[in-house]
Design a protein around this motif. Structure first.
Motif, short mmCIF file in Angstrom:
data_model
loop_
_atom_site.label_atom_id
_atom_site.label_comp_id
_atom_site.label_asym_id
_atom_site.label_seq_id
_atom_site.Cartn_x
_atom_site.Cartn_y
_atom_site.Cartn_z
N ASN A 135 123.22 -13.98 69.00
CA ASN A 135 124.16 -13.83 70.12
C ASN A 135 123.99 -12.47 70.80
N SER A 136 122.75 -12.11 71.04
CA SER A 136 122.48 -10.75 71.55
C SER A 136 122.02 -10.77 73.00
N PHE A 137 121.71 -9.59 73.52
CA PHE A 137 121.37 -9.42 74.93
C PHE A 137 120.31 -8.33 75.07
N SER A 138 119.71 -8.26 76.25
CA SER A 138 118.62 -7.30 76.47
C SER A 138 118.92 -6.32 77.60
N ASP A 139 120.06 -6.52 78.28
CA ASP A 139 120.39 -5.67 79.43
C ASP A 139 121.91 -5.49 79.46
N THR A 140 122.37 -4.24 79.38
CA THR A 140 123.82 -3.99 79.32
C THR A 140 124.54 -4.33 80.62
N SER A 141 123.80 -4.50 81.70
CA SER A 141 124.46 -4.78 82.98
C SER A 141 125.14 -6.15 83.00
N ILE A 142 124.83 -7.02 82.02
CA ILE A 142 125.44 -8.36 82.00
C ILE A 142 126.96 -8.29 81.83
N PHE A 143 127.46 -7.17 81.28
CA PHE A 143 128.90 -7.06 81.05
C PHE A 143 129.65 -6.51 82.26
N ASN A 144 128.90 -6.09 83.29
CA ASN A 144 129.52 -5.53 84.50
C ASN A 144 130.49 -4.39 84.20
N GLN A 145 130.16 -3.59 83.19
CA GLN A 145 131.04 -2.48 82.82
C GLN A 145 130.27 -1.16 82.73
N THR A 146 129.07 -1.12 83.32
CA THR A 146 128.29 0.11 83.24
C THR A 146 129.02 1.28 83.91
N TRP A 147 129.83 0.96 84.92
CA TRP A 147 130.58 2.01 85.63
C TRP A 147 131.66 2.63 84.74
N MET A 148 132.05 1.90 83.66
CA MET A 148 133.09 2.40 82.76
C MET A 148 132.53 3.18 81.57
N ALA A 149 131.21 3.12 81.39
CA ALA A 149 130.61 3.65 80.17
C ALA A 149 130.98 5.11 79.88
N ASN A 150 131.12 5.91 80.93
CA ASN A 150 131.41 7.34 80.73
C ASN A 150 132.90 7.65 80.59
N THR A 201 130.53 2.55 74.54
CA THR A 201 129.67 3.36 75.40
C THR A 201 128.22 2.91 75.25
N LEU A 202 127.74 2.72 74.01
CA LEU A 202 126.38 2.24 73.78
C LEU A 202 126.20 0.83 74.36
N ASN A 203 127.25 0.02 74.25
CA ASN A 203 127.21 -1.36 74.70
C ASN A 203 127.10 -1.47 76.22
N CYS A 204 127.64 -0.47 76.92
CA CYS A 204 127.76 -0.56 78.38
C CYS A 204 126.97 0.48 79.16
N GLN A 205 126.37 1.47 78.47
CA GLN A 205 125.51 2.43 79.16
C GLN A 205 124.40 1.67 79.89
N ASN A 206 124.08 2.06 81.08
CA ASN A 206 123.08 1.35 81.87
C ASN A 206 121.71 1.43 81.18
N SER A 207 121.30 0.33 80.58
CA SER A 207 120.04 0.33 79.84
C SER A 207 119.54 -1.11 79.68
N TYR A 208 118.23 -1.24 79.52
CA TYR A 208 117.64 -2.56 79.29
C TYR A 208 116.42 -2.41 78.40
N VAL A 209 116.00 -3.51 77.80
CA VAL A 209 114.87 -3.51 76.88
C VAL A 209 113.57 -3.65 77.66
N GLU A 210 112.56 -2.88 77.25
CA GLU A 210 111.23 -2.97 77.86
C GLU A 210 110.35 -3.85 76.96
N PRO A 211 110.19 -5.13 77.30
CA PRO A 211 109.56 -6.08 76.38
C PRO A 211 108.10 -5.78 76.05
#
Length: 306
Positions: A135-150, A201-211
């Protein structure tokens, strides 16, 4: 008290597997909590990483099953890290401290994302031999909360818990999923504000996996067909990212199938690990098991390989 905490399996786990606490950073407040079970001569164990709301003991069913098959298993709970690079550096130090060369990582939700980022971080000197992403993900932007990360660090604990509980789902569920939710809510209640804020913060920081950095890592993706916090779009993105991954689809299981459908999840872990038997990356001690014992039984859920 929730049903799982009172179950014989959980009571047995807590009474037989000690919780260890290890500091590997200069900051003594950064403490890794872990359950390390199974044969200690194994240098490529299965390491389990929890979601935002999880503690190391949520994987007790996996620890009991895998050690029963002769595997070494380590279930982890993170220290407070606010940055992905900081987490990866701390995790590398922990593996060095435990004298582990390479590992097989099972990660649930945030744990799966961190597992991928760690494999990416160490790709030039690989420390991850395989990944099981639940049940995982590769891009934190899916949660639409990157603006809240800080801003999570500023929020009171009750507000952070409300954010997490919002992803637990609502509506009628079967008794096993209900028990899993109760157990996870109980774990969530035990987390301090700083623990929860750092994980979000880790869950929502703007980041994605480089496959392209994970090309040599064997991957199995476990997900569910019923309601979970993961959107269908996020699942499809994972399939695209890892076109050669084995896929284990559970008909039901909710957000926490390792609790609610532990037998099925354990079976898929066993199937994944079987390909490494009799190699230097085996997580089990061959001397402890017979050939028949490492033959997994046919799963009761849909499994496809691409």
């Amino acid at each position: 008290m929730d049903e799982i905490s009172q179950s014989p399996d959980y009571i047995w786990f807590r009474s037989t597997v000690p919780l260890k606490r290890i500091v590997v950073d200069d900051d003594d407040s950064k403490v890794w909590s872990l359950y390390d079970a199974g044969p200690k001569n194994i240098r490529c164990p299965v390491v389990l990483l929890p979601p935002v709301s999880g503690t190391a003991d949520i994987f007790f069913q996996q620890v009991l099953a895998l050690t029963g098959w002769g595997c070494r298993v380590i279930a982890l709970q993170y220290p407070i890290y606010w940055d992905l690079l900081e987490f990866c550096d701390g995790f590398r130090k922990l593996l060095d401290h435990l004298q582990l060369d390479k590992i097989h990582l099972f990660g649930a939700s945030l744990g799966g994302f961190l597992a991928q980022k760690f494999a990416e971080y160490t790709h030039k000197s690989p420390r991850v031999h395989s990944l099981i992403l639940c049940n995982s993900f590769s891009d934190t932007s899916i949660f639409n909360q990157t603006w809240m990360a800080n801003s999570f660090w500023l929020m009171p604990a009750f507000m952070l818990k409300k954010i997490v509980l919002g992803n637990f789902g609502s509506g009628p569920v079967d008794p096993e999923i209900a028990d899993a939710i109760d157990f996870m809510v109980d774990r969530l209640e035990g987390l301090k504000q700083s623990e929860l804020a750092s994980r979000l913060t880790l869950n929502c920081q703007n980041s994605y996996v480089e496959p392209h950095k994970l090309r040599d890592v064997t991957v199995t993706i476990i997900d569910v067909f019923d309601q979970s916090a993961l959107s269908q779009e996020a699942k499809e993105e994972m399939y695209k990212l890892y076109p050669d991954a084995k896929r284990a689809h559970l008909k039901t299981g909710g957000n926490f199938p390792y609790l609610s459908r532990s037998a099925e999840v354990n079976l898929h872990i066993q199937i994944h690990m079987r390909q490494f038997h009799e190699t230097r990356y085996a997580a089990l001690d061959q001397a402890l098991v017979s050939a028949d014992e490492v033959q997994p039984q046919a799963p009761h859920c849909n499994r496809t390989g691409q």
